[in-house]
Each structure stands twice: as structure tokens, then as C-alpha cells.
Design a protein around this motif. Sequence first.
Motif, PDB file in Angstrom:
ATOM      1  N   LEU A   1       0.968  -0.947   0.185  1.00  0.00           N
ATOM      2  CA  LEU A   1       0.020  -0.088  -0.040  1.00  0.00           C
ATOM      3  C   LEU A   1       0.735   1.382   0.006  1.00  0.00           C
ATOM      4  O   LEU A   1       0.153   2.425  -0.310  1.00  0.00           O
ATOM      5  N   MET A   2       2.093   1.177   0.284  1.00  0.00           N
ATOM      6  CA  MET A   2       3.051   2.392   0.166  1.00  0.00           C
ATOM      7  C   MET A   2       4.247   1.883  -0.421  1.00  0.00           C
ATOM      8  O   MET A   2       4.928   1.027  -0.011  1.00  0.00           O
ATOM      9  N   LYS A   3       4.672   2.958  -1.388  1.00  0.00           N
ATOM     10  CA  LYS A   3       6.023   2.484  -1.937  1.00  0.00           C
ATOM     11  C   LYS A   3       7.137   3.455  -1.453  1.00  0.00           C
ATOM     12  O   LYS A   3       6.972   4.664  -0.835  1.00  0.00           O
ATOM     13  N   GLY A   4       8.547   2.999  -1.799  1.00  0.00           N
ATOM     14  CA  GLY A   4       9.645   4.064  -1.195  1.00  0.00           C
ATOM     15  C   GLY A   4       9.913   4.085   0.110  1.00  0.00           C
ATOM     16  O   GLY A   4      10.394   5.140   0.628  1.00  0.00           O
ATOM     17  N   VAL A   5       9.574   2.877   0.850  1.00  0.00           N
ATOM     18  CA  VAL A   5       9.718   3.088   2.352  1.00  0.00           C
ATOM     19  C   VAL A   5      11.049   2.624   2.760  1.00  0.00           C
ATOM     20  O   VAL A   5      11.558   1.705   2.282  1.00  0.00           O
ATOM     21  N   THR A   6      11.911   3.431   3.458  1.00  0.00           N
ATOM     22  CA  THR A   6      13.519   3.214   3.814  1.00  0.00           C
ATOM     23  C   THR A   6      13.328   1.749   4.482  1.00  0.00           C
ATOM     24  O   THR A   6      12.922   1.774   5.467  1.00  0.00           O
ATOM     25  N   GLY A   7      14.123   1.015   3.933  1.00  0.00           N
ATOM     26  CA  GLY A   7      14.505  -0.499   4.660  1.00  0.00           C
ATOM     27  C   GLY A   7      13.633  -1.580   4.000  1.00  0.00           C
ATOM     28  O   GLY A   7      13.800  -2.723   4.367  1.00  0.00           O
ATOM     29  N   VAL A   8      12.616  -1.227   3.272  1.00  0.00           N
ATOM     30  CA  VAL A   8      11.721  -2.052   2.710  1.00  0.00           C
ATOM     31  C   VAL A   8      12.115  -2.234   1.191  1.00  0.00           C
ATOM     32  O   VAL A   8      12.627  -3.097   0.718  1.00  0.00           O
ATOM     33  N   ASP A   9      11.588  -1.111   0.344  1.00  0.00           N
ATOM     34  CA  ASP A   9      11.942  -1.214  -1.015  1.00  0.00           C
ATOM     35  C   ASP A   9      12.775   0.196  -1.399  1.00  0.00           C
ATOM     36  O   ASP A   9      12.748   0.574  -2.611  1.00  0.00           O
ATOM     37  N   ASP A  10      13.247   0.951  -0.633  1.00  0.00           N
ATOM     38  CA  ASP A  10      14.132   1.990  -0.752  1.00  0.00           C
ATOM     39  C   ASP A  10      15.448   1.639   0.290  1.00  0.00           C
ATOM     40  O   ASP A  10      15.183   1.274   1.708  1.00  0.00           O
ATOM     41  N   PRO A  11      16.760   1.798  -0.065  1.00  0.00           N
ATOM     42  CA  PRO A  11      17.745   1.449   0.874  1.00  0.00           C
ATOM     43  C   PRO A  11      17.964   2.502   1.930  1.00  0.00           C
ATOM     44  O   PRO A  11      17.641   3.822   1.535  1.00  0.00           O
ATOM     45  N   TYR A  12      18.759   1.788   2.841  1.00  0.00           N
ATOM     46  CA  TYR A  12      19.243   2.878   3.881  1.00  0.00           C
ATOM     47  C   TYR A  12      20.622   2.445   3.906  1.00  0.00           C
ATOM     48  O   TYR A  12      21.126   1.288   4.237  1.00  0.00           O
TER      49      TYR A  12
END
Length: 570
Positions: A524-535
Motif C-alpha cells: 500500500l506504500m512505496k519507497g519506504v526506507t528499509g523495505v523497497d528503498d535502501p538505507y
Amino acid sequence: MTVKPQFSPYAESLLVHFRRVESIKSESVSYPSVDLGVRQLCDLELLVNRAFYPLQGFMTRDEYESVLEHMRLPDGALWPIPICLDVTEKLASSLATGESLAIRDGEGFMLAVLHVEDIWQPDLGREAEVVYGTRDPARHPGVRAFFEETKPWYVGGKIEGLHLPQHYDFPELRLTPSETHRIFSQNGWRKVIGFHTRDNLHCAHKEMILRAAREAGASILLHPVVGRPRSGDLDYFTLVHCYKQFVQKFPRNMIRLGLTPFAERFAGPREVLLQAIVRKNFGCTHYMVSEDQGDPFAANGQDLFYPRGSAQEVLAEHVGDIGITMVPIRRMVYVEDKSQYIAVDEVQPGMSVKEISSVELRRRLMEDLEIPDWYSFPEVVAELRKAYPPRHRQGFTIFLTGLSGAGKSTLAKVLLAKFMEMSDRPVTLLDGDIVRKNLSSELSFSREHRELNIRRIGFVASEITKNGGIAICAPIAPYEEPRQIVRELIQGYGGFIEVHMCTPLSVCEMRDRKGIYAKARAGLMKGVTGVDDPYIAPSNPELRIDTSEMTPTEAAQEVFLYLEEQGYIR
């Protein structure tokens, strides 16, 4: 056949007659215009006052290509670095050759008009490779600045100057080439040795400059640059006050102090050639050059980017083109046995040599330790102490970075309360959510906008730090490059303490107070750091704190222990 440039010591400025000014202003109502940045303003000023003689404007494409390919203008005159006006694609697409472009400062005040002869899109990677010797911004800070600052299109053509950029600080020191020529003539100076610097000067520099001037039989133009500030540079106003004290230590009528708005590129030997051309146009007959001059890593303890001595060698090959004598700088050291400075190549075995590095000087200033008289002049030290108060009186920034749920906001609130209890400095909390709401509400969560958000936080924190306050920043800040930019910005004004909140992702997901991880896992949400966006974890933070292993109060104690060890609090 190579044509030698005819450097005119009395080249007229590109400022037009005052009656022409009124005509241009009247005509410019219909002109498109561009507001210049700091680098561009420096270049414009040196074009208009003729320090960049024989250029008559920003380079055309033919001039640009000739400089890149041959290090010469089309007429054969030596010129090492392109001086171009870079503009946005939007502005470039609205221009046509034969038109005029109004050139303005950052406040919209019209300074000049450019008569457009060329509009083109350069290969910036090729330009960086030729000028700097690399196109890799990670290897060369000058290349990084070049790519970050340079807009994608160039506009070239002759300029007519209406006014020089207005400077309200130290106007008596901002001499033009025509003014320095007049001063030299009035003083009877036939030989003048130029000295380029952006650093503070001490006893060793006095001995070094005096020796070079006496060997050349020349007077001295101390010509520090006041163009773009560089990370870690001493406050500009303090530097100038130090220079004014420094020149008082020379014999009367031997030295003149003047400031020049030179935008340094740190392009090594090519940079030094441009410096020499500028000093020749200011009236110098000789020019002092160090082994590492023009190098981005000179005098900071890192390995040099360009071969040591290459700047001296390249300038020595081209002194005939420029018409200036190159004087190699001989480094001086203090010999305790003799109680005097001597050249480092004259030191004999068994002599007791004493030196203080710039890093050690700053440490002594910050820790309120003695600066010996053999190293610097008391008047200079007094000015430096104003700029470098002891750490317990400096501002600093605590930069908390980590995943959502890592404990940044909680720790920031504990630190805020503790600092408020101490009440010895003003304290500001720049929490990620608060900043997003009040400072960056229009930004999305794209990588570009995330980086812009961090830069905004860094700018605000730097202003707080500069004015002696404490800034507590608590953004996610997932990318290393913007974090490093913020560090460099703030360290020019005070302390920077990066705290990596390294709480594991699994623990952060268990906390998930905002529900963002659950939404990300459900798609339901895109671009979440640690999930589908890197930290990208910090490479060398001052502290790492895992809040799955300690309470917020214990974490705050870790921060306070570090601050006490480093002298920021007592």
C-alpha cells in the motif's frame, strides 16, 4: 605557429561609459535575464575588471573547444580553464544568437549584458576529465562541485559591464588591476611578487615571503582569494583581519594587501596557470608557487591528487607565454637551536626542528591552549581566538540518522530536555516529521527530494551552530552523500556529531508506530526506507546506538559522555 598573448598592464575594463549604461538599461526591458551564482559572479567580476584579460566575455564554443584541446584561445593565447556562462535548458531554449541577455546578481540587480554568439550543450564529463584529470566526483571535490553547480547549457559572447558586483565589506582592499598598477607606479615598484592564498598566515609564511621577495628584488602583493568559501575554511572576516595584522609585520612600503574574487576550481597545474595570468594582469612580475598549489588536498594531511611539484613544473614551461617569473616557494621551519626560521632543505642533522600543523593549531585554539610566539604573531592569535572559541563555548549539531522506529525522535526529545536543563546555549530540535511539515511540505519522498530535505536541515543547523547554539536533527537521512555535505557545511562553524541509530529493522518493524512498515509490506506504500528503498549506513559516525539494547535515557547518557570527552560540555 604559437602566438604569444600581449598582456596589457593597462587593459581597459569592460565597463561601459555611463551614458551607455542608461541606454542599455532602457533597452534591457525586453531582454531575457539570468541571475548569477557565487562562482559566476566571481568570473564576471574578473572579466569586467580585466583580471581575465584578454577575454572579452564568456567563452564562445570555438574558444571553449580550443581551450580544452590545446589550452589556448583560437588566437594562440595561453588559457588553461574554460570561463563559461552555464544556464538552464529552459533559458537556453529561449535564446537565439544575436540576442542580448541581461546578467544580474542574486538580488536581480543588472550588472552586465551578454551579446549572445553561441548556445550549446557541452559534454561536462569530458570537460571535467580534461580540466581536472578525472570525471569521478568521489576522487576530486572540485569535480563534485563542478557537477553539482554547473547547469547543462553554455551561452557565450562578449559582455558590456554596467557595474562591478557590489561589495560592502573591505572596499578599500578590493583593488582592480588598474588600481594596483597605479599603486605600484606611485610607489616606484618595478618588480612585484604575487602571493596567492586562502589560508591563515603565520611567522613561517612571513619568512618564506620575505626570502622570496629579497631574492627577486621585488615588492609584495599579498593577494588572498575571497571567492567561494570551502568547507573547513576559517571565517572570511576573521581571515581578512588576520591578513591586516600580518602585513604590519613587514618593512614599510614593501607589501600591499588586496583581495580578489577568484573562484578556485582546485584544478592543479591548470589552476596555477590561471592564477599566474590573473596576477600578471594585476601587475605582478613574479609569482610564488608551492609544490602542492592548486591541489584539492593541499595542506590537509591527505595524499595529493596531482603529482607534487607539477604546478611549478607546468608554470615554468609557460612563463614565456604569460610574461611572469615563477618563484618556487621554499617551506620554512623553526630551528630551536638557532631561534630562527630556515628553509627545510637547509636543516642539518641534529638540528631541533619545531612545527605546528594547521590541525594542531585548531586543537590548541579549541582547547584554549598556548600558541607559542615562534609560531604566530600575538595579534594574529588574538583574532583567531575570536573565531575559534574553546569547544565548551562553540555551537554544535547532533545529527541522528536511522530507520523509522530506530528511536531518533525519542532520543532527540530526551537530549532537548537535558540541554534545556543545562541552559548554557540555545537549543533547537529539527525532527524529521516537524521539518517535513514546516520546512519541506511541498517535497515528495523521491531520492532527489529526500536529499534536498536533508540539505535544508543542514543549512538551518549550520546557522544555529554558527551562532553558538545546539541543533538536534533527527531525520531518516538514508543516503551517505547528502549526510557528508551537511557534515562539511556544519564543521566550518562548529561541532558535528553524527549518531547512527543502528536499531535492527526487525525491531523497528515491531514498533511501527506510524504503520508505514505494515503498509509497505502490504503493497500500500512505496519507497519506504528499509523495505523497497535502501538505507546506506554511515561509514564513520561519531557514535552508534542500538535502542533495542538500552533505554532512551541510557542512550542520551552515551551522547553526553561523548560530548564531555570531546570538550563540548563541562
